[in-house]
Design a protein around this motif. Structure first.
Motif, PDB file in Angstrom:
ATOM      1  N   ILE A 115       0.857  -1.188   0.000  1.00  0.00           N
ATOM      2  CA  ILE A 115       0.000   0.000   0.000  1.00  0.00           C
ATOM      3  C   ILE A 115       0.900   1.248   0.000  1.00  0.00           C
ATOM      4  O   ILE A 115       2.113   1.131   0.204  1.00  0.00           O
ATOM      5  N   PRO A 116       0.339   2.427  -0.205  1.00  0.00           N
ATOM      6  CA  PRO A 116       1.167   3.636  -0.207  1.00  0.00           C
ATOM      7  C   PRO A 116       1.852   3.886   1.134  1.00  0.00           C
ATOM      8  O   PRO A 116       1.321   3.528   2.196  1.00  0.00           O
ATOM      9  N   ASN A 117       3.031   4.451   1.049  1.00  0.00           N
ATOM     10  CA  ASN A 117       3.750   4.999   2.195  1.00  0.00           C
ATOM     11  C   ASN A 117       4.354   3.986   3.168  1.00  0.00           C
ATOM     12  O   ASN A 117       4.698   4.326   4.295  1.00  0.00           O
ATOM     13  N   VAL A 118       4.460   2.734   2.738  1.00  0.00           N
ATOM     14  CA  VAL A 118       5.079   1.735   3.619  1.00  0.00           C
ATOM     15  C   VAL A 118       6.591   1.648   3.416  1.00  0.00           C
ATOM     16  O   VAL A 118       7.281   0.945   4.166  1.00  0.00           O
ATOM     17  N   GLY A 119       7.099   2.314   2.354  1.00  0.00           N
ATOM     18  CA  GLY A 119       8.552   2.334   2.144  1.00  0.00           C
ATOM     19  C   GLY A 119       9.022   1.581   0.910  1.00  0.00           C
ATOM     20  O   GLY A 119      10.196   1.214   0.814  1.00  0.00           O
ATOM     21  N   LYS A 120       8.125   1.371  -0.059  1.00  0.00           N
ATOM     22  CA  LYS A 120       8.498   0.634  -1.279  1.00  0.00           C
ATOM     23  C   LYS A 120       9.593   1.371  -2.057  1.00  0.00           C
ATOM     24  O   LYS A 120      10.556   0.770  -2.500  1.00  0.00           O
ATOM     25  N   SER A 121       9.422   2.689  -2.225  1.00  0.00           N
ATOM     26  CA  SER A 121      10.402   3.466  -3.007  1.00  0.00           C
ATOM     27  C   SER A 121      11.742   3.508  -2.287  1.00  0.00           C
ATOM     28  O   SER A 121      12.795   3.412  -2.920  1.00  0.00           O
ATOM     29  N   THR A 122      11.678   3.637  -0.978  1.00  0.00           N
ATOM     30  CA  THR A 122      12.916   3.665  -0.190  1.00  0.00           C
ATOM     31  C   THR A 122      13.672   2.357  -0.380  1.00  0.00           C
ATOM     32  O   THR A 122      14.890   2.340  -0.579  1.00  0.00           O
ATOM     33  N   LEU A 123      12.934   1.241  -0.353  1.00  0.00           N
ATOM     34  CA  LEU A 123      13.555  -0.069  -0.540  1.00  0.00           C
ATOM     35  C   LEU A 123      14.127  -0.210  -1.948  1.00  0.00           C
ATOM     36  O   LEU A 123      15.260  -0.658  -2.134  1.00  0.00           O
ATOM     37  N   MET A 124      13.322   0.190  -2.917  1.00  0.00           N
ATOM     38  CA  MET A 124      13.738   0.111  -4.329  1.00  0.00           C
ATOM     39  C   MET A 124      15.049   0.891  -4.528  1.00  0.00           C
ATOM     40  O   MET A 124      15.992   0.379  -5.128  1.00  0.00           O
ATOM     41  N   ASN A 125      15.093   2.099  -4.030  1.00  0.00           N
ATOM     42  CA  ASN A 125      16.297   2.928  -4.194  1.00  0.00           C
ATOM     43  C   ASN A 125      17.494   2.286  -3.491  1.00  0.00           C
ATOM     44  O   ASN A 125      18.609   2.298  -4.010  1.00  0.00           O
ATOM     45  N   ALA A 126      17.245   1.703  -2.308  1.00  0.00           N
ATOM     46  CA  ALA A 126      18.350   1.082  -1.560  1.00  0.00           C
ATOM     47  C   ALA A 126      18.874  -0.149  -2.303  1.00  0.00           C
ATOM     48  O   ALA A 126      20.074  -0.384  -2.365  1.00  0.00           O
ATOM     49  N   LEU A 127      17.948  -0.930  -2.889  1.00  0.00           N
ATOM     50  CA  LEU A 127      18.367  -2.139  -3.605  1.00  0.00           C
ATOM     51  C   LEU A 127      19.149  -1.801  -4.859  1.00  0.00           C
ATOM     52  O   LEU A 127      20.109  -2.468  -5.212  1.00  0.00           O
ATOM     53  N   LEU A 128      18.712  -0.745  -5.533  1.00  0.00           N
ATOM     54  CA  LEU A 128      19.374  -0.370  -6.791  1.00  0.00           C
ATOM     55  C   LEU A 128      20.556   0.562  -6.552  1.00  0.00           C
ATOM     56  O   LEU A 128      21.266   0.913  -7.478  1.00  0.00           O
ATOM     57  N   LYS A 129      20.716   0.973  -5.318  1.00  0.00           N
ATOM     58  CA  LYS A 129      21.800   1.877  -4.904  1.00  0.00           C
ATOM     59  C   LYS A 129      21.802   3.162  -5.726  1.00  0.00           C
ATOM     60  O   LYS A 129      22.832   3.752  -6.016  1.00  0.00           O
ATOM     61  N   ARG A 130      20.642   3.557  -6.177  1.00  0.00           N
ATOM     62  CA  ARG A 130      20.501   4.850  -6.851  1.00  0.00           C
ATOM     63  C   ARG A 130      19.045   5.247  -6.746  1.00  0.00           C
ATOM     64  O   ARG A 130      18.188   4.411  -6.404  1.00  0.00           O
ATOM     65  N   LYS A 131      18.769   6.511  -7.078  1.00  0.00           N
ATOM     66  CA  LYS A 131      17.413   6.995  -6.898  1.00  0.00           C
ATOM     67  C   LYS A 131      16.590   6.750  -8.159  1.00  0.00           C
ATOM     68  O   LYS A 131      16.771   7.431  -9.159  1.00  0.00           O
ATOM     69  N   VAL A 132      15.728   5.719  -8.111  1.00  0.00           N
ATOM     70  CA  VAL A 132      14.856   5.475  -9.261  1.00  0.00           C
ATOM     71  C   VAL A 132      13.401   5.774  -8.919  1.00  0.00           C
ATOM     72  O   VAL A 132      12.566   5.930  -9.781  1.00  0.00           O
ATOM     73  N   ALA A 133      13.114   5.822  -7.639  1.00  0.00           N
ATOM     74  CA  ALA A 133      11.733   6.049  -7.223  1.00  0.00           C
ATOM     75  C   ALA A 133      11.713   7.229  -6.267  1.00  0.00           C
ATOM     76  O   ALA A 133      12.600   7.392  -5.441  1.00  0.00           O
ATOM     77  N   LYS A 134      10.690   8.047  -6.413  1.00  0.00           N
ATOM     78  CA  LYS A 134      10.579   9.230  -5.566  1.00  0.00           C
ATOM     79  C   LYS A 134      10.033   8.815  -4.198  1.00  0.00           C
ATOM     80  O   LYS A 134       9.010   8.128  -4.112  1.00  0.00           O
ATOM     81  N   VAL A 135      10.732   9.199  -3.153  1.00  0.00           N
ATOM     82  CA  VAL A 135      10.294   8.872  -1.793  1.00  0.00           C
ATOM     83  C   VAL A 135       9.492  10.048  -1.250  1.00  0.00           C
ATOM     84  O   VAL A 135       9.869  11.189  -1.423  1.00  0.00           O
TER      85      VAL A 135
END
Ligand code: G4P
Length: 297
Positions: A115-135
């Motif tokens: 669901i929104p705001n649980v930290g999906k983008s934060t996780l995605m960015n951490a896994l890819l080690k770059r900013k691909v999703a807006k947090v």
């Protein structure tokens, strides 16, 4: 929402492991039932991430992990996606859930859902080690599904945050609003803060006493808001209490984790809540069925 469901269903056909991100403070209330349905229908294993574990009560988080780890096809892990070493564990955990993909030829295909705001983008960015999703702390920041390569032999699909059309239990709605998964305009802050206050008084009175320097004994949710308002000088013109402002203080303190580590539900509290709500519904529907005959001779 129907098209989001269709997109998620189609995407699920082409992946090996679902990474479901939930909020560790309210793991069941923050789990979209549709994700479980789609996943079971497609028979996909699930890495259930109880994220924001840094904000949650560790004992409650452990109880939830035990609860989920008893479910078939589920591996539950508590993480803080903001912590890069926690995020780095995720691919290996997914690999354990899909050993059939580990033959050196087939890529491991993972999909992040939640669901929104649980930290999906934060996780995605951490896994890819770059900013691909807006947090962002505003719900539904990720708008489109995207698939990216995550190192050799691994892909990661990101999906937009998905809420479901009808939240079954009122208390889930309040928990989601308190944790900011439901947008600001959808709910009344004062009602949400009163609900939150009730939980805090019942389970974490010492944290309330420490933060606001008030005696929580004998207080209920509305009285707690008044006490916070008085303590913080929340006044309207003319001198009355500004309860809206007091509500925002309590909600923000909870959201920022400054009250301490808090969980809004445990497996036991949830089982109790469901039993009470379902009994009330059964009683209401028995009343509805009895009423057509009322007054008839
Ligand atoms: P989403 O894609 O699922 O919608 O969530 P997103 O990553 O945008 O995260 C929503 C908010 O939750 C962000 O806060 C993010 O920093 C925070 N967050 C994500 N993971 C964790 C975690 O493990 N622990 C804690 N404490 N917070 C987490 P924000 O206020 O918008 O941004 P920021 O100011 O914190 O960067």
């Amino acid at each position: 929402m129907a098209s989001a469901r269709k997109k998620a269903a189609d995407a699920m056909a082409a992946i090996d492991v679902v990474i479901e991100v939930t909020d560790a403070r309210l793991p069941e209330a923050s789990s979209n039932p549709m994700i479980g349905e789609l996943r079971r229908f497609r028979n996909r294993p699930c890495l259930k991430l109880l994220n924001k574990a840094d904000l949650a009560d560790p004992a409650a988080t452990q109880a939830w992990m035990d609860f989920y780890n008893r479910q078939p096809g589920v591996k539950a892990v508590a993480i803080s996606a903001k912590n890069p070493s926690d995020a780095a564990r995720v691919p290996a955990l997914c690999r354990q859930l899909a050993p059939h993909r580990d033959d050196g030829t087939k890529p491991l295909r993972m999909m992040i859902m939640g669901i929104p705001n649980v930290g999906k983008s934060t996780l995605m960015n951490a896994l890819l080690k770059r900013k691909v999703a807006k947090v962002g702390d505003e719900p539904a920041v990720t708008k489109h599904q995207q698939t990216l390569d995550l190192g050799p032999g691994m892909t990661l699909t990101d999906t937009p945050g998905m809420m479901w059309p009808k939240i079954d239990y009122d208390s889930d709605g309040y928990m989601l609003a308190a944790s900011h998964a439901i947008g600001r305009n959808a709910v009344i802050d004062e009602e949400v803060a009163t609900f939150l206050g009730g939980i805090l008084l019942e389970r974490y009175p010492a944290l309330i006493a420490a933060r606001y320097r008030i005696d929580p004994a004998q207080l209920d949710g509305p009285a707690l808001l008044e006490a916070v308002g008085r303590r913080r000088g929340c006044l309207v013109k003319g001198g009355g209490l500004d309860l809206e402002k007091a509500a925002l203080i309590l909600l923000q303190d909870y959201r920022d984790g400054v009250l301490g580590r808090i969980s809004l539900e445990t497996p036991e509290s949830r089982a109790r809540m469901i039993a009470v709500a379902d009994a009330a519904r059964a009683e209401a529907s028995a009343g509805d069925q009895a009423s057509p005959d009322d007054g008839e001779e």
